[in-house]
Design a protein around this motif. Structure first.
Motif, short mmCIF file in Angstrom:
data_model
loop_
_atom_site.label_atom_id
_atom_site.label_comp_id
_atom_site.label_asym_id
_atom_site.label_seq_id
_atom_site.Cartn_x
_atom_site.Cartn_y
_atom_site.Cartn_z
N LEU A 199 0.81 -1.22 0.00
CA LEU A 199 0.00 0.00 0.00
C LEU A 199 0.84 1.28 0.00
CD1 LEU A 199 -2.99 -0.84 2.35
CD2 LEU A 199 -3.03 -0.45 -0.12
N LYS A 200 1.98 1.21 0.68
CA LYS A 200 2.84 2.40 0.76
C LYS A 200 3.43 2.78 -0.59
CE LYS A 200 4.21 1.95 5.54
NZ LYS A 200 5.14 1.13 6.32
N GLU A 201 3.44 1.80 -1.49
CA GLU A 201 4.05 2.03 -2.81
C GLU A 201 3.05 2.64 -3.80
OE1 GLU A 201 7.36 0.72 -3.74
OE2 GLU A 201 7.47 0.83 -1.56
N ARG A 202 1.81 2.87 -3.34
CA ARG A 202 0.75 3.24 -4.27
C ARG A 202 1.12 4.37 -5.23
NH1 ARG A 202 -3.53 6.27 -5.43
NH2 ARG A 202 -5.39 5.19 -6.21
N ASN A 203 1.60 5.45 -4.68
CA ASN A 203 1.91 6.60 -5.54
C ASN A 203 3.03 6.30 -6.52
OD1 ASN A 203 -0.07 8.03 -4.34
ND2 ASN A 203 1.29 9.23 -3.01
N LYS A 204 4.05 5.60 -5.99
CA LYS A 204 5.18 5.25 -6.83
C LYS A 204 4.73 4.33 -7.98
CE LYS A 204 9.26 3.25 -5.62
NZ LYS A 204 10.09 2.56 -4.61
N MET A 205 3.88 3.37 -7.61
CA MET A 205 3.37 2.43 -8.61
C MET A 205 2.58 3.16 -9.69
SD MET A 205 2.03 -0.82 -6.47
CE MET A 205 1.31 -1.91 -7.66
N GLN A 206 1.70 4.05 -9.24
CA GLN A 206 0.86 4.78 -10.17
C GLN A 206 1.72 5.57 -11.15
OE1 GLN A 206 -3.13 5.65 -9.98
NE2 GLN A 206 -2.25 5.44 -12.01
N LYS A 207 2.73 6.23 -10.63
CA LYS A 207 3.62 7.03 -11.45
C LYS A 207 4.33 6.17 -12.49
CE LYS A 207 6.15 11.10 -10.11
NZ LYS A 207 7.12 11.64 -9.16
N TRP A 208 4.83 5.03 -12.00
CA TRP A 208 5.58 4.14 -12.88
C TRP A 208 4.69 3.58 -13.98
CZ3 TRP A 208 5.61 -1.33 -13.66
CH2 TRP A 208 6.70 -1.77 -14.44
N MET A 209 3.49 3.10 -13.60
CA MET A 209 2.54 2.54 -14.57
C MET A 209 2.26 3.52 -15.70
SD MET A 209 -0.64 1.09 -12.48
CE MET A 209 -0.41 -0.14 -11.23
N ASN A 210 2.09 4.77 -15.32
CA ASN A 210 1.74 5.77 -16.31
C ASN A 210 2.93 6.21 -17.15
OD1 ASN A 210 -0.83 5.66 -15.33
ND2 ASN A 210 -0.65 7.49 -14.06
N SER A 211 4.14 5.94 -16.64
CA SER A 211 5.32 6.44 -17.34
C SER A 211 5.84 5.45 -18.39
CB SER A 211 6.44 6.76 -16.35
OG SER A 211 7.02 5.56 -15.87
N VAL A 212 5.46 4.18 -18.27
CA VAL A 212 5.98 3.22 -19.23
C VAL A 212 4.93 2.91 -20.30
CG1 VAL A 212 7.48 2.19 -17.48
CG2 VAL A 212 5.30 1.11 -18.00
N GLU A 213 5.45 2.44 -21.42
CA GLU A 213 4.55 2.04 -22.51
C GLU A 213 4.54 0.52 -22.57
OE1 GLU A 213 4.18 2.31 -27.32
OE2 GLU A 213 5.59 3.67 -26.32
N TRP A 214 3.37 -0.06 -22.40
CA TRP A 214 3.26 -1.51 -22.33
C TRP A 214 3.11 -2.10 -23.72
CZ3 TRP A 214 4.30 -3.75 -17.80
CH2 TRP A 214 4.30 -2.92 -16.68
N LEU A 215 3.94 -3.08 -24.05
CA LEU A 215 3.92 -3.63 -25.40
C LEU A 215 3.23 -4.99 -25.50
CD1 LEU A 215 7.50 -2.77 -26.65
CD2 LEU A 215 5.41 -1.45 -26.90
N GLY A 216 3.21 -5.74 -24.42
CA GLY A 216 2.53 -7.03 -24.52
C GLY A 216 2.86 -7.98 -23.40
N LEU A 217 2.00 -8.96 -23.29
CA LEU A 217 2.12 -9.98 -22.26
C LEU A 217 2.13 -11.34 -22.94
CD1 LEU A 217 1.78 -10.86 -19.17
CD2 LEU A 217 -0.64 -11.06 -19.72
N SER A 218 3.01 -12.24 -22.49
CA SER A 218 2.84 -13.62 -22.91
C SER A 218 2.93 -14.53 -21.70
CB SER A 218 3.84 -14.02 -24.00
OG SER A 218 5.11 -13.53 -23.70
N ILE A 219 2.01 -15.46 -21.67
CA ILE A 219 1.99 -16.43 -20.59
C ILE A 219 2.89 -17.57 -21.03
CG2 ILE A 219 0.53 -17.99 -19.23
CD1 ILE A 219 -0.24 -15.06 -18.78
N VAL A 220 3.93 -17.84 -20.25
CA VAL A 220 4.88 -18.89 -20.60
C VAL A 220 4.33 -20.24 -20.18
CG1 VAL A 220 7.25 -19.72 -20.32
CG2 VAL A 220 6.79 -17.27 -20.37
N LYS A 221 3.92 -20.35 -18.92
CA LYS A 221 3.23 -21.57 -18.50
C LYS A 221 2.46 -21.34 -17.21
CE LYS A 221 7.03 -23.67 -15.97
NZ LYS A 221 8.20 -24.49 -16.05
N THR A 222 1.50 -22.22 -16.99
CA THR A 222 0.72 -22.15 -15.76
C THR A 222 0.74 -23.52 -15.11
OG1 THR A 222 -1.31 -22.72 -16.88
CG2 THR A 222 -0.85 -20.40 -16.67
N GLU A 223 0.74 -23.51 -13.78
CA GLU A 223 0.66 -24.76 -13.03
C GLU A 223 -0.50 -24.61 -12.06
OE1 GLU A 223 4.29 -26.18 -11.01
OE2 GLU A 223 5.28 -25.48 -12.83
N LYS A 224 -1.40 -25.53 -12.09
CA LYS A 224 -2.64 -25.46 -11.30
C LYS A 224 -3.30 -24.11 -11.54
CE LYS A 224 -1.36 -28.96 -7.97
NZ LYS A 224 -2.09 -30.12 -8.06
#
Ligand SMILES: [Zn+2]
Length: 140
Positions: A60-85
């Motif tokens: 919770l203490k990281e909230r502001n930092k996280m918000q800033k970071w999320m907005n500052s980067v450009e997200w290009l994509g996600l890939s799921i490598v594997k899942t277990e259960k």
């Protein structure tokens, strides 16, 4: 234009991660939660990211930092490598993924194995381990 979900599931946002982020539906599997958390990062939905984090370790203490970071980067994509259960009938699950983003003009990859656990029938993110060679700095 079709508004595909950022999580790369080949579905429209409305029918993929949005119902979870808008709290209209609960993810049934650990992978669905993982995907919706990624999508929340791309959309700057910091509260969804925090609320889907297990209480004990919720940063919770990281909230502001996280918000800033999320907005500052450009997200290009996600890939799921594997899942277990992590299926609807499980109580625990692991999802390995790679997420690519641009930060300060550099393309970076997060390669993480995340642990998810159910509490009162609801999936939560517990913690993640960054895998070897996770950080790839590529000239953009
Ligand atoms: Zn999605």
């Amino acid at each position: 234009m079709i508004d595909y979900c950022p999580c790369g599931n080949n579905k429209v946002y409305e029918e993929c991660c949005r119902p979870f982020i808008d709290k209209k539906q609960l993810p049934e599997t650990a992978e669905e939660l993982m995907r919706s958390r990624y999508t929340a990062f791309t959309k700057g939905k910091v509260d969804y990211v925090l609320n889907s984090h297990q209480k004990k370790t919720r940063p919770l203490k990281e909230r502001n930092k996280m918000q800033k970071w999320m907005n500052s980067v450009e997200w290009l994509g996600l890939s799921i490598v594997k899942t277990e259960k992590g299926q609807a009938e499980d109580e625990k699950g692991t999802v390995e993924f790679r997420a690519i983003f641009i930060e300060d003009g550099m393309t970076e990859a997060i390669h993480e194995s995340s642990i998810f656990e159910k509490e009162n029938g609801k999936w939560f993110y517990v913690s993640g381990t960054h895998l070897q060679n996770n950080k790839q700095y590529l000239k953009y």
